[in-house]
Scaffold this active site. Structure first.
Site: not given
Ligand code: CP
Length: 313
Positions: A102, A129, A132, A232, A272, A300
């Site tokens: 990340r 991402h 996700q 988001d 998310c 996830r």
């Protein structure tokens, strides 16, 4: 050797396989017979940004697949004292069987993938991402297929998704790419200055995908007839200096009960997480029956396990 840096690194057929594996792993979790494709392997988890879901779900996921997760805080590596990314990638490749990364700049992921010699997984960059998005489409497919893995991808085709707020963020880019790959209409609604840029348009072209997305400044028009409404955070990690201006500009795009009424009556709400109730979404929407945010968070784990198993196969 394969990497997973962007949505289009797997074909539709591979995604169908990943979703089927995720469903099986979800069903069989905790059973003695569970698959162990990472047995005797060590996978590094290198994070330059904060994380709750991604960090814990990958750590648990690697362990459940029979591997050893090795947590690497970027601040504690020689990287933070000037060692190059290239040397770090080469050295880590001598110890690890794969790396989950990340970071801020997507180019760092590409450098690790290019210079290192183990699979690299994008656990979020400022650009995309993909873990996700695969999870989000898997979560929707579970619902819309009636729980039939044979119908997962078919159940997504032709659906309309509305994404509100910061339409220039990594999640918006990932919806653009994932939507085009899976035949889902994606309508983005945000302030004029936040129309998605040239990089994601070029990406679609280079992947040979026809765009299925559009942009509007009208939140009600975006949500009208949508099967799912998504938002988001308005202030992504690294954007804190712009906070006041972003909150002001994005206020009209808050997902609240009034806005959800413009979507289909059976429309789902997704986020998310982490959520900032009262900013991008009203608490009443997070708590409503339409909200499937914790199914997303759980998935996830299952989806990422399936991605890792696919890379290790
Ligand atoms: N959605 C997501 O990536 O959550 P974390 O930042 O907590 O990992």
């Amino acid at each position: 050797m394969r990497h997973f840096l962007k949505e289009t690194d797997f074909t539709r057929e591979e995604i169908a396989g990943v979703f089927a594996t995720a469903a099986a792993m979800k069903r069989d979790r905790g059973r003695c017979s569970s698959a162990q494709p990472l047995a005797r392997q060590s996978w590094g988890l290198l994070f330059f940004k904060k994380s709750t879901r991604t960090r814990v779900s990958f750590q648990v996921g690697v362990h459940e697949l029979g591997g050893q997760p090795v947590m690497l805080n970027a601040d504690e590596l020689q990287l933070s004292r000037g060692e190059s990314a290239a040397d770090t990638a080469r050295v880590l490749s001598r110890y690890l069987h794969g790396l989950v990364l990340r970071c801020y700049s997507h180019s760092l992921l590409e450098e690790f993938a290019q210079v290192g010699s183990v699979p690299v997984v994008n656990a979020l960059s400022d650009y995309l991402h993909p873990c996700q998005i695969y999870t989000d489409f898997f979560t929707l497919a579970e619902r819309w297929s009636g729980g039939n893995p044979d119908r997962y991808l078919e159940s997504l085709k032709g659906r309309k998704i509305a994404f509100l707020g910061d339409t220039a963020c990594n999640m918006a880019n990932s919806f653009i790419l994932g939507g085009a790959l899976l035949g889902v209409e994606v309508v983005l609604a945000g302030p004029e200055d936040y129309e998605p840029g040239g990089e994601i348009r070029t990406q679609l072209k280079s992947d040979g995908l026809a765009p299925t997305w559009s942009f509007t400044t009208d939140p009600v028009a975006a949500v009208r007839g949508a099967d799912m409404v998504y938002t988001d955070v308005w202030v992504s990690m690294g954007m804190e200096a712009e906070k006041a201006e972003r909150l002001r500009q994005m206020q009209p795009y808050q997902v609240n009960t009034g806005l959800m009424r413009a979507a289909k009556p059976e429309a789902l709400f997704m986020h998310c997480l982490p959520a900032h109730a009262g900013e991008e979404v009203a608490q009443e929407v997070l708590d409503s029956p339409a909200s499937i945010i914790f199914d997303q968070a759980e998935n996830r784990l299952h989806t990422q396990k399936a991605i890792l198993a696919h890379l290790a196969s």
